[in-house]
Design a protein around this motif. Structure first.
Motif, short mmCIF file in Angstrom:
data_model
loop_
_atom_site.label_atom_id
_atom_site.label_comp_id
_atom_site.label_asym_id
_atom_site.label_seq_id
_atom_site.Cartn_x
_atom_site.Cartn_y
_atom_site.Cartn_z
N ALA A 62 1.00 -1.12 0.23
CA ALA A 62 -0.23 -0.27 -0.25
C ALA A 62 1.08 1.00 0.19
O ALA A 62 0.84 2.62 -0.46
CB ALA A 62 -0.88 -0.02 0.74
N VAL A 63 1.96 1.25 0.80
CA VAL A 63 2.33 2.44 0.48
C VAL A 63 3.83 2.70 -0.70
O VAL A 63 3.51 3.99 -0.78
CB VAL A 63 3.80 2.43 1.62
N LEU A 66 1.07 4.16 -2.69
CA LEU A 66 0.72 5.64 -2.22
C LEU A 66 1.88 6.62 -2.70
O LEU A 66 1.74 7.72 -3.57
CB LEU A 66 0.57 6.16 -0.86
N VAL A 67 2.37 6.16 -2.54
CA VAL A 67 3.87 7.10 -2.75
C VAL A 67 3.94 7.40 -4.50
O VAL A 67 4.30 8.98 -4.84
CB VAL A 67 5.83 6.52 -1.94
N GLN A 69 1.36 7.26 -7.25
CA GLN A 69 1.28 7.85 -7.19
C GLN A 69 0.86 9.45 -6.67
O GLN A 69 0.57 10.33 -7.63
CB GLN A 69 -0.30 7.15 -7.32
N GLY A 70 1.88 9.68 -5.51
CA GLY A 70 1.40 10.55 -4.64
C GLY A 70 2.72 11.80 -5.53
O GLY A 70 2.43 12.72 -5.64
N TRP A 74 -3.01 13.26 -8.28
CA TRP A 74 -3.41 13.11 -7.09
C TRP A 74 -5.34 13.14 -7.08
O TRP A 74 -5.34 12.05 -7.17
CB TRP A 74 -2.76 14.36 -5.67
N GLY A 257 -9.81 0.21 0.70
CA GLY A 257 -8.44 0.72 0.28
C GLY A 257 -7.53 0.75 1.42
O GLY A 257 -6.28 1.63 1.26
N PHE A 260 -6.97 4.04 3.34
CA PHE A 260 -6.93 4.90 2.53
C PHE A 260 -8.43 5.47 2.27
O PHE A 260 -9.12 3.98 1.71
CB PHE A 260 -6.21 5.19 1.08
N LEU A 289 -5.23 9.25 -6.77
CA LEU A 289 -4.20 8.49 -5.31
C LEU A 289 -4.73 7.35 -4.81
O LEU A 289 -4.48 6.30 -4.14
CB LEU A 289 -4.37 9.71 -4.44
N ALA A 290 -5.83 7.86 -4.41
CA ALA A 290 -7.25 6.50 -3.41
C ALA A 290 -7.00 5.18 -4.35
O ALA A 290 -7.21 3.94 -3.74
CB ALA A 290 -8.36 7.63 -3.32
N VAL A 293 -3.89 2.84 -4.49
CA VAL A 293 -3.90 2.64 -3.80
C VAL A 293 -4.89 0.61 -3.29
O VAL A 293 -4.31 -0.19 -2.99
CB VAL A 293 -4.05 3.08 -1.90
#
Length: 405
Positions: A62-63, A66-67, A69-70, A74, A257, A260, A289-290, A293
């Motif tokens: 998941a991390v 997130l990173v 796509q971040g 977003w 999520g 998330f 972003l969601a 994740v």
């Protein structure tokens, strides 16, 4: 509060609208199924963020999503689509009965979308009276005015009247009551395959089959609220897969999520196409972003290894709780499916579930209630077996203190 000082529990009372009564400690870091508070005290997490943290805390899958796509994209609003949301929609459709997906941010929003669609289905039927929604006592479908009205717990809705009309609540698992109530004016039946907040009560297979038949007979939409039971919680990807019943609409959020915020309503082409452009919407729903994740979390869970592992872990919980109950004799029964577990207190301990959860927290275990009489566990789907055993030892200490109190 000085902006440079560390926030503390008293700040909650000072600055937050008082709709929650959180624990006295503040968790600040999590890894897997363990958490640490501001003082460095360690906790084992059997609560899972209320069935949300399906992969525990800070899971690398998941991390990473997130990173990555971040650093790309977003949010762009619903005037555009995006790659992660299309990939996620494809995953959901290919893994379930559904043909189409609507993304939002929470379970309440997913149920709101489902109930609004059901009313549109009734309108398009040609009958101006086809707008009745059948729901069930002790159900929980969210906190918006429409979903809290559909929920069958007056304590959550009674202060906010007048409530939306046309919703009738029946006893859960009572097929005769459903036969008497569902008719040509019914546009939808909304039901949880397992009532989570209502006490971890599983729907009888024959009850669900009967609802399916009644909906088919009267042209009503069958909605399964799988906000809590979905995405592996019961050992199947969705709880309807443990039954012989397929709904017309299914709502999913919480674990989707892995922490998330994201929710979804999934349905068939027949019903999806009754919504038109502008009928419903959301600013954040399905943002990149969601969706990125959720793609990672959903794909990780939707494997035989993880789903079979849920059943294995459920058995460890069942055996451990049986041992504890043989020692303390507190529980009338332990019920649920997979890692949605409810420990039902005997009548002489009625109303004491919150006391046990508070003691568990003091012993370093996060747990939940499901009403005043049920202690609920909804841990990570991949909680290590050693953490289950250690958590049950902490639960044992809490129960010993409770009995001694």
């Amino acid at each position: 509060m000085n902006q440079n000082s560390q926030p503390n529990r008293q700040d909650f009372n000072q600055y937050m609208v008082p709709v929650f009564a959180p624990a006295q400690f503040i968790p600040v870091r999590g890894e897997g199924s363990r958490l640490w508070d501001q003082q460095g005290k360690e906790y084992i997490d059997f609560a899972g963020g209320i069935a949300v943290n399906a992969l525990g805390h800070a899971h690398p899958v998941a991390v990473k999503a997130l990173v990555e796509q971040g650093q790309k994209l977003w949010h762009i609003g619903n005037g555009y689509t995006n790659e992660p949301v299309l990939t996620l929609a494809k995953q959901l459709v290919e893994s379930t009965f559904a043909d189409k997906v609507f993304f939002c941010n929470s379970g309440a929003e997913a149920n709101e979308a489902a109930l609004k669609l059901a009313r549109k289905v009734g309108l398009l039927s040609g009958s101006a009276r086809k707008n009745k929604i059948i729901a069930f006592k002790n159900a929980f479908h969210g906190r918006t005015l429409f979903t809290v009205s559909a929920g069958g717990q007056p304590k959550y809705s009674q202060d906010f009247a007048p409530l939306p009309e046309g919703i009738q609540h029946l006893p859960f698992n009572d097929l005769d009551a459903a036969r008497a109530a569902i008719d040509a004016d019914t546009c939808a039946v909304i039901v949880e395959p397992i009532q989570g907040e209502g006490g971890v009560i599983t729907a009888d297979p024959e009850f669900l089959k009967g609802l399916r038949e009644l909906c088919d007979q009267h042209g009503a939409v069958l909605i399964f609220d799988e906000v809590q039971t979905g995405v592996g919680r019961t050992g199947a990807l969705y709880a309807y897969m443990n039954t012989e019943v397929t709904p017309d609409i299914l709502t999913t959020a919480k674990a989707l999520g892995g922490g998330f915020p994201i929710g979804a309503m999934i349905t068939t082409d027949k019903y999806a196409n009754m919504y038109a452009v502008g009928d419903h919407g959301t600013t954040y729903g399905g943002n990149p972003l969601a969706s990125a994740v959720a793609n990672a979390v959903f794909g990780f869970i939707n494997t035989p290894e993880v789903l079979n592992g849920v059943r294995t872990r459920a058995q460890i919980f069942a055996e451990g709780l049986k041992r504890l109950n043989e020692r303390f004799g507190l529980f009338e029964e332990v019920r649920g499916q997979g890692l949605l577990i409810g420990c039902v207190l005997k009548a002489e301990y009625a109303g004491k579930a919150k006391d046990i959860v508070t003691l568990a927290g003091e012993e370093g275990l996060l747990a939940l209630v499901a009403g005043p009489n049920v202690v609920r566990f909804t841990p990570s789907l991949i909680i290590p077996e050693a953490d289950i055993e250690a958590g049950l030892q902490r639960f044992e200490r809490a129960l010993a203190r409770f009995v001694g109190a």
